[in-house]
Motif scaffolding. Structure first.
Motif, short mmCIF file in Angstrom:
data_model
loop_
_atom_site.label_atom_id
_atom_site.label_comp_id
_atom_site.label_asym_id
_atom_site.label_seq_id
_atom_site.Cartn_x
_atom_site.Cartn_y
_atom_site.Cartn_z
N ILE A 87 0.85 -1.20 0.00
CA ILE A 87 0.00 0.00 0.00
C ILE A 87 0.88 1.25 0.00
CG2 ILE A 87 -1.57 1.34 1.47
CD1 ILE A 87 -3.00 -1.21 2.15
N HIS A 88 0.45 2.26 -0.73
CA HIS A 88 1.25 3.49 -0.84
C HIS A 88 0.74 4.62 0.03
CE1 HIS A 88 3.69 1.77 -4.00
NE2 HIS A 88 2.58 1.41 -4.67
N LYS A 89 -0.51 4.60 0.39
CA LYS A 89 -1.05 5.67 1.22
C LYS A 89 -0.46 5.58 2.63
CE LYS A 89 -5.42 7.79 2.62
NZ LYS A 89 -6.88 7.64 2.65
N PRO A 90 0.25 6.60 3.10
CA PRO A 90 0.98 6.54 4.38
C PRO A 90 0.12 6.16 5.58
CG PRO A 90 1.65 8.47 3.15
CD PRO A 90 0.50 7.87 2.40
N THR A 91 -1.04 6.78 5.72
CA THR A 91 -1.86 6.49 6.91
C THR A 91 -2.32 5.03 6.93
OG1 THR A 91 -3.80 7.33 5.72
CG2 THR A 91 -2.68 8.85 7.22
N THR A 92 -2.73 4.53 5.77
CA THR A 92 -3.17 3.13 5.68
C THR A 92 -1.99 2.18 5.88
OG1 THR A 92 -4.82 3.84 4.06
CG2 THR A 92 -4.45 1.49 4.28
N LYS A 93 -0.84 2.55 5.30
CA LYS A 93 0.38 1.74 5.42
C LYS A 93 0.75 1.57 6.89
CE LYS A 93 3.72 2.72 2.59
NZ LYS A 93 4.03 1.47 1.86
N TRP A 94 0.74 2.68 7.65
CA TRP A 94 1.12 2.63 9.07
C TRP A 94 0.06 1.93 9.91
CZ3 TRP A 94 5.81 3.08 10.79
CH2 TRP A 94 6.74 3.81 10.05
N THR A 95 -1.18 2.00 9.46
CA THR A 95 -2.25 1.28 10.17
C THR A 95 -2.01 -0.23 10.08
OG1 THR A 95 -3.87 3.02 9.72
CG2 THR A 95 -4.73 0.84 10.27
N PHE A 96 -1.71 -0.69 8.86
CA PHE A 96 -1.45 -2.13 8.69
C PHE A 96 -0.15 -2.54 9.38
CE2 PHE A 96 -4.71 -1.92 5.41
CZ PHE A 96 -5.35 -3.14 5.58
N PHE A 97 0.83 -1.64 9.38
CA PHE A 97 2.09 -1.92 10.08
C PHE A 97 1.82 -2.08 11.59
CE2 PHE A 97 5.99 -0.60 12.29
CZ PHE A 97 6.91 -1.45 11.69
N GLY A 98 0.99 -1.20 12.12
CA GLY A 98 0.62 -1.28 13.55
C GLY A 98 -0.12 -2.57 13.87
N LEU A 99 -1.03 -2.97 12.96
CA LEU A 99 -1.74 -4.23 13.15
C LEU A 99 -0.77 -5.42 13.11
CD1 LEU A 99 -4.91 -3.63 10.94
CD2 LEU A 99 -4.88 -3.99 13.42
N MET A 100 0.20 -5.33 12.22
CA MET A 100 1.22 -6.39 12.13
C MET A 100 1.97 -6.51 13.46
SD MET A 100 4.65 -6.57 9.75
CE MET A 100 5.45 -5.27 10.71
N ILE A 101 2.41 -5.37 14.01
CA ILE A 101 3.15 -5.37 15.27
C ILE A 101 2.27 -5.93 16.40
CG2 ILE A 101 4.24 -3.93 17.03
CD1 ILE A 101 5.95 -4.22 14.56
N ALA A 102 1.01 -5.49 16.45
CA ALA A 102 0.11 -5.91 17.52
C ALA A 102 -0.15 -7.42 17.46
CB ALA A 102 -1.21 -5.15 17.43
N LEU A 103 -0.49 -7.92 16.27
CA LEU A 103 -0.78 -9.34 16.12
C LEU A 103 0.47 -10.20 16.35
CD1 LEU A 103 -3.13 -9.11 13.03
CD2 LEU A 103 -3.79 -9.98 15.27
N GLY A 104 1.59 -9.72 15.82
CA GLY A 104 2.85 -10.45 15.99
C GLY A 104 3.27 -10.51 17.45
N THR A 105 3.10 -9.39 18.16
CA THR A 105 3.45 -9.36 19.58
C THR A 105 2.54 -10.28 20.38
OG1 THR A 105 4.20 -7.06 19.36
CG2 THR A 105 3.71 -7.85 21.60
N LEU A 106 1.26 -10.27 20.05
CA LEU A 106 0.30 -11.13 20.74
C LEU A 106 0.64 -12.61 20.52
CD1 LEU A 106 -2.28 -11.12 22.44
CD2 LEU A 106 -3.61 -11.09 20.33
N GLY A 107 0.94 -12.96 19.27
CA GLY A 107 1.32 -14.34 18.96
C GLY A 107 2.61 -14.74 19.65
N THR A 108 3.58 -13.81 19.71
CA THR A 108 4.87 -14.09 20.36
C THR A 108 4.69 -14.30 21.85
OG1 THR A 108 6.03 -12.77 18.68
CG2 THR A 108 7.20 -13.22 20.75
N LEU A 109 3.94 -13.41 22.50
CA LEU A 109 3.71 -13.53 23.94
C LEU A 109 2.98 -14.82 24.28
CD1 LEU A 109 2.71 -9.84 24.84
CD2 LEU A 109 4.87 -11.01 25.39
N LEU A 110 2.01 -15.18 23.45
CA LEU A 110 1.26 -16.41 23.68
C LEU A 110 2.17 -17.63 23.52
CD1 LEU A 110 -1.41 -17.81 24.27
CD2 LEU A 110 -1.99 -17.63 21.83
#
Length: 202
Positions: free
Chosen positions: A171-194
């Motif tokens: 994705i090229h739109k910055p706000t959307t790009k960072w939203t998906f990046f944030g979701l990636m970090i959140a989901l990845g962190t949750l999976g890692t902690l679990l």
């Protein structure tokens, strides 16, 4: 700093984070496979233990039937004289076998550790006190099943994390790009902690 440089930096950072979470996912999938194998082994061992228990119960029932028959013969005075003493001796021996079968069944059901050394009556690989009971195998199967389920959940979070990261990269739109990046970090962190939690309890 121009837009292309920021885009390149984002792609590098996002790619590195994706690689880290992909590595964690690989470890989680190995753990999930191990848990599945442990669960299958425990279920098979539990089934074998219950079959062993049933075999002892059948032998015990046969002896009880024989005792009942002999006692009926004695009460009806069908057998007299010296044969009577021999019958009583046989009944006593069979009663001792029944008592032993009861102890064996208890050890098969609950395990050597649970019944205590005083009640060990059978060997495994030439040693006493090595019997893992059917109920113990059942608990191990339940635990392995729970761990496997948690690994699957952690794997799901990490796979969704990778999807979010892939979307963020295209994705090229910055706000959307960072939203998906944030979701990636959140989901990845949750999976890692679990996954860390699962490894601590397994």
């Amino acid at each position: 700093m121009n837009k292309d440089i920021l885009q390149n930096r984002f792609e590098v950072i996002c790619g590195l984070v994706l690689a880290i979470f992909a590595s964690i996912l690989a470890v989680v999938q190995i753990g999930s496979g191990q848990a599945g194998g442990d669960e299958l082994k425990a279920i098979n061992e539990k089934s074998s233990a219950y079959q062993w228990y049933q075999s002892k119960s059948i032998k015990e029932s046969l002896l009880e039937g024989q005792i009942g028959l002999l006692e009926t013969l004695l009460k009806s005075n069908s057998i007299q004289g010296k044969d009577t003493a021999a019958l009583y001796e046989n009944i006593h021996k069979m009663q001792q076998k029944i008592a032993r079968y009861e102890k064996e069944k208890d050890e098969i059901l609950r395990g050597s550790l649970e019944v205590g050394e005083a009640n060990w009556v059978q060997e495994k690989d030439g040693k006493m006190g090595k019997i893992t009971g059917a109920q113990e195998w059942e608990k191990l199967a339940d635990k392995a099943g729970y761990i496997g389920d948690q690994f699957d959940l952690a794997s799901l979070f990490l796979q969704l994390c990778l999807v979010m990261g892939g979307v963020a990269l295209v994705i090229h739109k910055p706000t959307t790009k960072w939203t998906f990046f944030g979701l990636m970090i959140a989901l990845g962190t949750l999976g890692t902690l679990l996954s860390i939690y699962i490894y601590t309890i397994s």
